[in-house]
Design a protein around this motif. Structure first.
Motif, PDB file in Angstrom:
ATOM      1  N   GLU A 110      -7.655   7.597  -3.528  1.00 56.91           N
ATOM      2  CA  GLU A 110      -7.283   6.331  -2.588  1.00 56.91           C
ATOM      3  C   GLU A 110      -5.828   5.949  -2.759  1.00 56.91           C
ATOM      4  O   GLU A 110      -5.107   6.403  -3.669  1.00 56.91           O
ATOM      5  N   VAL A 118      -2.480   4.044  -3.550  1.00 61.26           N
ATOM      6  CA  VAL A 118      -2.021   2.849  -4.669  1.00 61.26           C
ATOM      7  C   VAL A 118      -2.045   1.686  -3.938  1.00 61.26           C
ATOM      8  O   VAL A 118      -1.108   1.334  -2.999  1.00 61.26           O
ATOM      9  N   THR A 119      -2.709   0.585  -4.421  1.00 59.68           N
ATOM     10  CA  THR A 119      -2.430  -0.735  -3.879  1.00 59.68           C
ATOM     11  C   THR A 119      -2.234  -1.813  -4.825  1.00 59.68           C
ATOM     12  O   THR A 119      -2.579  -1.550  -5.895  1.00 59.68           O
ATOM     13  N   THR A 174       0.877  -1.232  -0.078  1.00 59.38           N
ATOM     14  CA  THR A 174      -0.072   0.066   0.121  1.00 59.38           C
ATOM     15  C   THR A 174       0.897   1.284  -0.136  1.00 59.38           C
ATOM     16  O   THR A 174       1.842   1.304   0.899  1.00 59.38           O
ATOM     17  N   GLU A 224      -3.395  -0.255 -11.473  1.00 57.45           N
ATOM     18  CA  GLU A 224      -4.783   0.591 -11.264  1.00 57.45           C
ATOM     19  C   GLU A 224      -5.016   1.388 -10.338  1.00 57.45           C
ATOM     20  O   GLU A 224      -5.050   1.114  -9.043  1.00 57.45           O
ATOM     21  N   GLN A 225      -5.292   2.795 -10.499  1.00 56.99           N
ATOM     22  CA  GLN A 225      -5.286   3.651  -9.431  1.00 56.99           C
ATOM     23  C   GLN A 225      -6.818   4.478  -9.392  1.00 56.99           C
ATOM     24  O   GLN A 225      -7.728   4.321 -10.406  1.00 56.99           O
ATOM     25  N   LYS A 226      -6.983   4.759  -8.073  1.00 56.34           N
ATOM     26  CA  LYS A 226      -8.430   5.083  -7.811  1.00 56.34           C
ATOM     27  C   LYS A 226      -8.526   6.288  -7.097  1.00 56.34           C
ATOM     28  O   LYS A 226      -7.891   6.583  -6.316  1.00 56.34           O
ATOM     29  N   GLU A 227      -8.958   7.485  -7.635  1.00 55.73           N
ATOM     30  CA  GLU A 227      -8.878   8.848  -7.255  1.00 55.73           C
ATOM     31  C   GLU A 227      -9.389   8.862  -5.819  1.00 55.73           C
ATOM     32  O   GLU A 227     -10.338   8.291  -5.138  1.00 55.73           O
ATOM     33  N   ARG A 231       1.126   7.778 -12.682  1.00 54.61           N
ATOM     34  CA  ARG A 231       0.891   6.408 -13.233  1.00 54.61           C
ATOM     35  C   ARG A 231       1.798   5.700 -11.859  1.00 54.61           C
ATOM     36  O   ARG A 231       2.664   6.270 -11.285  1.00 54.61           O
TER      37      ARG A 231
END
Length: 446
Positions: free
Chosen positions: A403, A405-406, A365, A398-401, A374
């Motif tokens: 949140e 990066v996992t 995480t 894949e990134q989520k706004e 990226r």
């Protein structure tokens, strides 16, 4: 081109039970500081040549930094400045060799990328010496002479550090004469033993505002060699100049301990409060893949990691067939770091946590402010803990706004896996990848 040269691992210092524990407060000896402060009546510099090309002005200086063990040390000092850039701060790299068109063009390339003056201090160390010895053989010789004599000026790192200090003196005098705004602060860098010199210079000179040591992944030397023997099945073949001299193991003596405390940057770690970009190749044959983990947490202040996957001691990446590609990733990462320091803009704040889930899967995480443009997960596999010849492959995360990066991946069912993430940013026209620590996990790891 990144002129790295051969690295040196001071195994002469290892094997003593008298070393400080990694958890104890470091006792900082005065020997290096005393050597650097020693008067040098022969110190001098002259401008030998001046040229202009492509919007850049270049000077070649000849520097006499010191007299060490009766030997006068002289250096070429290349200085390049793009037209119209501020001159109060500059990048200073220390390297081996002497002036050449190739080195001047390299300095001009860096100066263009960072939009500031760049200096290359060459001839670090002066060599050959003592019957033609160079690089690792020369440093090993000076270690032996210290152990034999007790003369604390013998370790070659001392005159190497002093040559950088005298280069800073020179550049301040030179800039006061040549430029409207004289240099007051330096970002110092170098590769391999010159990276080692970078660490020790930063510990002893307040003019160093930031550092970028490259391919010198060996702080906390006593623990490093124990870890290396476990990970690699013995010490690296790259250190044969030391093993061939019979410097391992070392008798448990106060003098051996003194040598270690003088030249291991780990001893001075509380002084490294300036911003730091540590530049490493994932396939460097000198070090264990996860060597950084033995000193990272103890470094104070602002710090960043720049790994180059599928790159060795020269930081040049290679394709799957072993063909050399380029060192562009490392060059851009260093340039971007320096640009941040010169501009005063804050670098992204990056933090991370490696985890193992209840089902045995591996997690990573990463928190970042601002969010990266990226992100990628880099993974390598090996039948042993030796990853020096392993192939690193990446996959996008894949990134989520809003949140973290996992990333997750299964635990290996055999052998070992190594992995880390890097986050992609941009400062003006320069790309930069900031990395997490890497983790090595085996099939039997609980």
């Amino acid at each position: 081109m990144l002129s790295i040269g051969k690295v040196v691992l001071p195994l002469v210092l290892l094997g003593s039970a008298a070393f400080l524990s990694a958890k104890e407060a470091p006792v900082v000896p005065a020997d290096l500081a005393n050597y650097v402060a020693r008067a040098e009546p022969g110190f001098k510099w002259t401008v030998e040549d001046t040229k202009e090309f492509g919007g850049v002005k270049a000077w070649r200086l000849k520097l006499t930094s010191q007299v060490w063990q009766g030997i006068t040390w002289t250096h070429d000092l290349l200085v390049v400045k793009p037209t119209g850039v501020p001159t109060g701060k500059m990048l200073l790299l220390n390297e081996g060799g002497s002036a050449s068109n190739e080195k001047a063009l390299y300095a001009a390339l860096l100066a263009g990328k960072i939009q500031a003056p760049v200096a290359l201090l060459l001839g670090v160390p002066n060599q050959p010496l003592f019957d033609g010895k160079r690089e690792d053989h020369l440093i090993a010789e000076t270690f032996v002479r210290y152990l034999d004599s007790g003369d604390a000026s013998w370790p070659l790192l001392f005159p190497m550090v002093k040559s950088v200090v005298k280069a800073m003196d020179t550049l301040q005098e030179f800039s006061k004469k040549e430029w409207d705004e004289p240099v007051t602060k330096f970002i110092v860098g170098g590769g391999s033993k010159r990276g080692w010199t970078t660490w020790l210079t930063a510990a002893n000179d307040p003019r160093v505002m930031a550092i970028t040591p490259m391919v010198i992944d060996v702080l906390n030397m006593r623990e490093q060699i124990t870890h290396q023997q476990s990970s690699l099945g013995g010490t690296s073949q790259e250190i044969s100049p030391y093993t061939d001299r019979g410097l391992v193991p070392v008798p448990d003596t106060p003098r051996a301990q003194s040598l270690w405390t003088m030249i291991d940057p780990w001893t001075y770690r509380d002084r490294f409060t300036m911003p730091k970009l540590i530049v490493l190749g994932n396939n460097d044959p000198y070090w264990s893949t996860d060597a950084l983990n033995l000193y990272w947490d103890a470094l104070p202040g602002e710090k960043y990691i720049s790994y180059s996957p599928n790159a060795g001691h020269d930081l040049t990446e290679r394709d799957a067939a072993g063909k050399k590609l380029s060192a562009e990733r490392a060059i851009n990462n260093v340039s971007a770091f320096v640009r941040y320091q010169l501009s005063g803009k804050p670098l992204p704040k990056v933090g991370w946590k490696h985890t193992t889930q209840a089902d045995g899967s591996l997690g990573l995480t990463v928190t970042a402010d601002p969010a990266p443009q990226r992100a990628r997960l880099w993974v390598a596999r090996s039948t042993t803990k030796d990853f020096r010849k392993a192939r690193w492959e990446s996959q996008a995360i894949e990134q989520k706004e809003g949140e973290p990066v996992t990333a997750s991946l299964p635990k290996p069912d055999k052998g070992f896996i190594a992995y880390y993430a890097d986050l992609g940013y941009q400062i003006d026209d320069l790309p930069q990848w900031l990395c997490t620590q890497l983790r090595v996990v085996g099939a039997e790891t609980k």
